[in-house]
Scaffold this active site. Structure first.
Site, PDB file in Angstrom:
ATOM      1  N   SER A 172       0.850  -1.188   0.000  1.00  0.00           N
ATOM      2  CA  SER A 172       0.000   0.000   0.000  1.00  0.00           C
ATOM      3  C   SER A 172       0.885   1.237   0.000  1.00  0.00           C
ATOM      4  O   SER A 172       2.056   1.179   0.413  1.00  0.00           O
ATOM      5  CB  SER A 172      -0.900   0.010   1.240  1.00  0.00           C
ATOM      6  OG  SER A 172      -1.577   1.244   1.382  1.00  0.00           O
ATOM      7  N   TYR A 185      -2.325  -0.903  10.580  1.00  0.00           N
ATOM      8  CA  TYR A 185      -2.334  -1.162   9.132  1.00  0.00           C
ATOM      9  C   TYR A 185      -1.078  -0.603   8.475  1.00  0.00           C
ATOM     10  O   TYR A 185      -0.392  -1.305   7.723  1.00  0.00           O
ATOM     11  CB  TYR A 185      -3.587  -0.542   8.518  1.00  0.00           C
ATOM     12  CG  TYR A 185      -3.691  -0.715   7.025  1.00  0.00           C
ATOM     13  CD1 TYR A 185      -4.102  -1.931   6.477  1.00  0.00           C
ATOM     14  CD2 TYR A 185      -3.376   0.331   6.153  1.00  0.00           C
ATOM     15  CE1 TYR A 185      -4.199  -2.097   5.103  1.00  0.00           C
ATOM     16  CE2 TYR A 185      -3.472   0.174   4.781  1.00  0.00           C
ATOM     17  CZ  TYR A 185      -3.885  -1.042   4.261  1.00  0.00           C
ATOM     18  OH  TYR A 185      -3.973  -1.197   2.900  1.00  0.00           O
TER      19      TYR A 185
END
Length: 271
Positions: A172, A185
């Site tokens: 990501s 995350y």
């Protein structure tokens, strides 16, 4: 003295690699054929994983699809078969190391040696540090980071023996820059990027140049996991546009894919 010599040698190398990268912008790289390859995709029961499976099905690959959601993975497999590909669906909990290892043995016995591994499965919890429960933090790292180690240990040996294969890490943009209220995350995605970079260097050191690596780092994707996601890195992306970039990056053997590409420049500025 050695340090000064290294610095003097660094400058011409930087100039050479900068010019090489600039020229490559105008010379499109040939896309490799993946027809007949055995492709394993984790988290293939929905979203980006599902769309990635469809694209590999169109490329005449043999698909091994993993997801914790039985209904979702069977739907993906059925559509892949409709597209003309052979597809094998397995219900797997990617937060469970032993489940990964035992299913990997089944895959080898029933399908064969995986030659393209797409570590796509991921989880996300949106809350501040203290509101994030300990089991949620553990699961974030188990799925987003540790699962990459277990799948690589299961399937990479065959790739190395053949000096042929491809490991794809779906990370990501949050693996390069941080976002508030996504501490677990972001940390797990930083680790996933580190896994990709470390594995890339290790394969090079072992002279397994036929085993390629790719890391996907998109801005937030509109998959429904996060409501109204937004960052300063750009607009929320639709999964269809991300999968086009991912497939092209795999077929042209790009090491790092940023979506949108401007994220690369923004992360450099931040550093």
């Amino acid at each position: 003295m050695k340090f000064l010599l290294d610095q003097l040698l660094l400058l011409p190398l930087l100039i050479f690699f900068t010019l090489e990268s600039f020229l490559k912008l105008f010379i499109p790289k040939k896309r490799k054929s993946v027809a007949g390859e055995i492709v394993l995709i984790t988290g293939a029961g929905h979203g980006l994983g599902r769309l990635t499976a469809y694209e590999f099905a169109k490329l005449k690959c043999k698909l091994v699809l993993w997801d914790i959601n039985k209904h979702g993975i069977e739907e993906t497999a059925a559509e892949c078969r409709r597209l003309g590909a052979r597809a094998h669906a397995f219900v797997v909990d990617c937060s469970n190391r032993e489940d990964i290892y035992s299913t990997a043995k089944k895959v080898k016995a029933e399908v064969g040696d995986v030659s393209i591994l797409v570590n796509n499965a991921g989880v996300v919890y949106t809350s501040d540090l203290f509101a994030t429960q300990d089991p949620q933090i553990e699961k974030t790292f188990e799925v987003n980071t540790l699962a990459h180690f277990w799948t690589a240990k299961a399937f990479l040996p065959a790739m190395m023996n053949n000096n042929h294969g491809h490991i794809v890490t779906v990370a990501s943009a949050a693996g390069h820059t941080v976002v508030p209220f996504l501490l677990a995350y972001c940390s797990s995605k930083f680790a996933a990027v580190g896994f990709h970079r470390g594995l890339t260097e290790e394969l090079a050191a072992l002279k397994r140049t036929g085993v390629k690596t790719t890391c996907l780092c998109p801005n937030f994707i509109n998959t429904g996991f996060i409501k109204n996601p937004s960052t300063s890195l750009g607009p929320t992306l639709e999964p269809e546009e991300v999968v086009v970039k991912l497939i092209n990056g795999i077929l042209t053997e790009q090491k790092m894919i940023f979506v949108p590409s401007s994220i690369r420049f923004l992360t450099l500025l931040e550093r």
